[in-house]
Design a protein around this motif. Structure first.
Motif, PDB file in Angstrom:
ATOM      1  N   VAL A   3       0.836  -1.200   0.000  1.00 11.10           N
ATOM      2  CA  VAL A   3       0.000   0.000   0.000  1.00 11.10           C
ATOM      3  C   VAL A   3       0.873   1.253   0.000  1.00 11.10           C
ATOM      4  N   ARG A   4       1.997   1.191   0.667  1.00 12.29           N
ATOM      5  CA  ARG A   4       2.926   2.324   0.617  1.00 12.29           C
ATOM      6  C   ARG A   4       3.353   2.599  -0.817  1.00 12.29           C
ATOM      7  N   ASP A   5       3.618   1.549  -1.582  1.00  9.90           N
ATOM      8  CA  ASP A   5       3.989   1.735  -2.989  1.00  9.90           C
ATOM      9  C   ASP A   5       2.815   2.263  -3.810  1.00  9.90           C
ATOM     10  N   VAL A   6       1.595   1.845  -3.443  1.00  8.91           N
ATOM     11  CA  VAL A   6       0.411   2.335  -4.155  1.00  8.91           C
ATOM     12  C   VAL A   6       0.272   3.843  -3.983  1.00  8.91           C
ATOM     13  N   ILE A   7       0.336   4.317  -2.753  1.00 13.40           N
ATOM     14  CA  ILE A   7       0.192   5.754  -2.487  1.00 13.40           C
ATOM     15  C   ILE A   7       1.359   6.532  -3.073  1.00 13.40           C
ATOM     16  N   ASN A   8       2.555   5.952  -3.000  1.00 17.42           N
ATOM     17  CA  ASN A   8       3.719   6.616  -3.579  1.00 17.42           C
ATOM     18  C   ASN A   8       3.564   6.760  -5.087  1.00 17.42           C
ATOM     19  N   GLY A   9       2.962   5.743  -5.721  1.00 23.06           N
ATOM     20  CA  GLY A   9       2.718   5.832  -7.161  1.00 23.06           C
ATOM     21  C   GLY A   9       1.730   6.935  -7.503  1.00 23.06           C
ATOM     22  N   LEU A  10       0.708   7.105  -6.660  1.00 20.91           N
ATOM     23  CA  LEU A  10      -0.258   8.184  -6.891  1.00 20.91           C
ATOM     24  C   LEU A  10       0.384   9.551  -6.695  1.00 20.91           C
ATOM     25  N   LEU A  11       1.328   9.638  -5.785  1.00 17.69           N
ATOM     26  CA  LEU A  11       2.016  10.912  -5.569  1.00 17.69           C
ATOM     27  C   LEU A  11       2.942  11.256  -6.736  1.00 17.69           C
ATOM     28  N   ARG A  12       3.525  10.260  -7.347  1.00 19.29           N
ATOM     29  CA  ARG A  12       4.498  10.488  -8.418  1.00 19.29           C
ATOM     30  C   ARG A  12       3.850  10.585  -9.800  1.00 19.29           C
ATOM     31  N   THR A  13       2.588  10.228  -9.921  1.00 20.17           N
ATOM     32  CA  THR A  13       1.957  10.226 -11.236  1.00 20.17           C
ATOM     33  C   THR A  13       1.833  11.645 -11.792  1.00 20.17           C
ATOM     34  N   GLU A  14       1.906  11.731 -13.079  1.00 21.56           N
ATOM     35  CA  GLU A  14       1.727  13.011 -13.766  1.00 21.56           C
ATOM     36  C   GLU A  14       0.359  13.098 -14.431  1.00 21.56           C
ATOM     37  N   SER A  15      -0.529  12.217 -14.037  1.00 19.46           N
ATOM     38  CA  SER A  15      -1.859  12.204 -14.612  1.00 19.46           C
ATOM     39  C   SER A  15      -2.619  13.472 -14.222  1.00 19.46           C
ATOM     40  N   GLU A  16      -3.401  13.987 -15.165  1.00 23.31           N
ATOM     41  CA  GLU A  16      -4.212  15.171 -14.924  1.00 23.31           C
ATOM     42  C   GLU A  16      -5.451  14.858 -14.087  1.00 23.31           C
ATOM     43  N   LEU A  17      -5.681  13.580 -13.800  1.00 24.89           N
ATOM     44  CA  LEU A  17      -6.845  13.201 -13.010  1.00 24.89           C
ATOM     45  C   LEU A  17      -6.705  13.623 -11.546  1.00 24.89           C
ATOM     46  N   ILE A  18      -5.473  13.815 -11.069  1.00 25.28           N
ATOM     47  CA  ILE A  18      -5.239  14.251  -9.697  1.00 25.28           C
ATOM     48  C   ILE A  18      -4.752  15.691  -9.726  1.00 25.28           C
ATOM     49  N   GLU A  19      -5.503  16.580  -9.132  1.00 24.83           N
ATOM     50  CA  GLU A  19      -5.144  17.995  -9.107  1.00 24.83           C
ATOM     51  C   GLU A  19      -4.001  18.233  -8.126  1.00 24.83           C
ATOM     52  N   ASP A  20      -3.269  19.311  -8.382  1.00 23.22           N
ATOM     53  CA  ASP A  20      -2.133  19.640  -7.523  1.00 23.22           C
ATOM     54  C   ASP A  20      -2.572  19.917  -6.091  1.00 23.22           C
ATOM     55  N   ARG A  21      -3.730  20.531  -5.918  1.00 25.02           N
ATOM     56  CA  ARG A  21      -4.180  20.854  -4.562  1.00 25.02           C
ATOM     57  C   ARG A  21      -4.620  19.614  -3.785  1.00 25.02           C
ATOM     58  N   THR A  22      -4.832  18.503  -4.485  1.00 24.46           N
ATOM     59  CA  THR A  22      -5.234  17.261  -3.806  1.00 24.46           C
ATOM     60  C   THR A  22      -4.025  16.407  -3.428  1.00 24.46           C
ATOM     61  N   THR A  23      -2.877  16.703  -4.021  1.00 26.68           N
ATOM     62  CA  THR A  23      -1.689  15.880  -3.782  1.00 26.68           C
ATOM     63  C   THR A  23      -1.310  15.841  -2.309  1.00 26.68           C
ATOM     64  N   LYS A  24      -1.459  16.977  -1.621  1.00 31.48           N
ATOM     65  CA  LYS A  24      -1.065  17.017  -0.211  1.00 31.48           C
ATOM     66  C   LYS A  24      -1.912  16.064   0.640  1.00 31.48           C
TER      67      LYS A  24
END
Length: 370
Positions: A247-268
């Motif tokens: 799960v740590r790798d899963v969340i880390n992958g979401l943090l590193r993704t450059e997909s436009e589906l995740i907004e910058d303000r949601t990354t935190k």
């Protein structure tokens, strides 16, 4: 007052493999990724949809997956939650939302390792929701697949009767002031993953209570039952480790993704989940260290008991040695033995046999040997 007795609850411990939960070991370790397991079709499928924006929210329960298609691209955020997996239903939904066939295989898989994958139109997360069974004192897991797309989130669950998303549903039903109603689908996905990870701590708290009880049991007296409890808890910690690290790798992958589906303000917010899973990993390692120490404590207590027994046996042997020697000497078949014809010979001999052990006991006590 009628009390229902359940002898089978205790008779199972007469068979030693049942005492140490060998079947549980097979359940935990029987994972072979090269073999495609057969998933049974769900007898019941429940489809819940939350369609909302900042002003309005609509909750719908459906019977057919095709009924959910009309909510795609309606300008609002849609959460499609499918409880109970049937291959035909999964394929229909995934084909309509242009989800890759490999992700469909992952959704229908069994005992899959938590993972994150990225496609052109969506992000895919596969995790396990954990529950603690108070009756069997074991950790149960349920696989959940979450697909994040533009303005929609699709989740596939195995069990139709339980999940950890009740607080999320309550927030969606609240007034327009809630943050989740003001944000997009990426924040909805964050909320779901956050609840899954937060529930890990609830499971660990209950495991922690079990560890405390077993520790007290070991301190009071190390028995075969306490060793079985230690063995069972160590198996449950394997499940935690198997889930937390991926799960740590899963969340880390979401943090590193450059997909436009995740907004910058949601990354935190995803960083907050990452901090929580790191904390969960550290806590599970602490539990694991405690179980190792508890097993060492059990072995030390067993050895201490054995040493006490050996000490008592050694003292008894030492105390009986002088009377045995004296009795052996005076029991020899010689014609002339000192005090053999004396009237008080027997009394003197018995007195010496008693006095010498008493003196030995005093010497042992003075030296602190017991």
């Amino acid at each position: 007052m009628n009390v229902k007795l359940r002898p089978e609850k205790y008779l199972k411990y007469l068979y030693l493999p049942n005492l140490f939960h060998s079947k549980r070991t097979k359940e935990i370790l029987s994972v072979n990724p090269t073999v495609i397991p057969h998933r049974e079709e769900a007898k019941e499928v429940i489809i819940n949809i939350f369609d909302y924006d900042s002003q309005n929210v609509e909750e719908i329960k459906m019977c057919g997956v095709e009924d959910s298609f009309k909510y795609k691209g309606n300008g609002r955020v849609t959460w499609i939650n499918i409880d109970g997996l049937r291959k035909a239903d999964v394929e229909i939904v995934c084909n309509y939302y242009n989800i890759h066939p490999l992700l469909i295989e992952d959704i229908l898989s069994i005992n899959q390792r938590p993972k994150m994958d990225e496609a052109a139109d969506n992000l895919f997360c596969l995790m396990n929701m954990l529950y603690f069974n108070d009756e069997t004192k074991t950790v149960e897991q349920e696989q959940i697949s979450v697909i994040l797309g533009k303005d929609y989130v699709i989740s596939f669950q195995e069990d139709v009767h339980r999940d950890v998303f009740t607080p999320l549903r309550d927030k969606l039903k609240m007034s327009t002031g809630t943050k989740i109603r003001q944000r997009g689908a990426d924040y909805l996905c964050y909320s779901m993953l956050d609840l899954i990870v937060d529930n890990y701590f609830t499971v660990m708290e209950k495991l922690g209570d079990q560890i405390e009880d077993v520790e007290e049991e070991v301190m009071r007296g190390s028995t075969r039952q306490s060793l079985a409890s230690i063995n069972l808890l160590r198996k449950e910690l394997i499940i935690l480790k198997r889930n937390f690290s991926p799960v740590r790798d899963v969340i880390n992958g979401l943090l590193r993704t450059e997909s436009e589906l995740i907004e910058d303000r949601t990354t935190k917010y995803y960083k907050d989940i990452y901090d929580h899973i790191i904390q969960a990993i550290d806590l599970s390692e602490n539990y694991r260290d405690m179980m190792i120490s508890m097993q060492d404590l059990y072995i030390n207590n067993v050895n201490l008991k054995m040493n006490e027994v050996m000490k008592v046996m050694a003292i008894v042997t030492c105390l009986l040695a002088p009377p045995t020697v004296i009795g052996g000497i005076f029991g020899m078949n010689f014609q002339k033995i000192p005090f053999a014809g004396n009237y008080f010979g027997f009394i003197i001999t018995v007195a010496v046999m008693l006095v010498i052990p008493i003196i030995m006991l005093w010497i042992f006590k003075k030296r602190g040997w017991f």
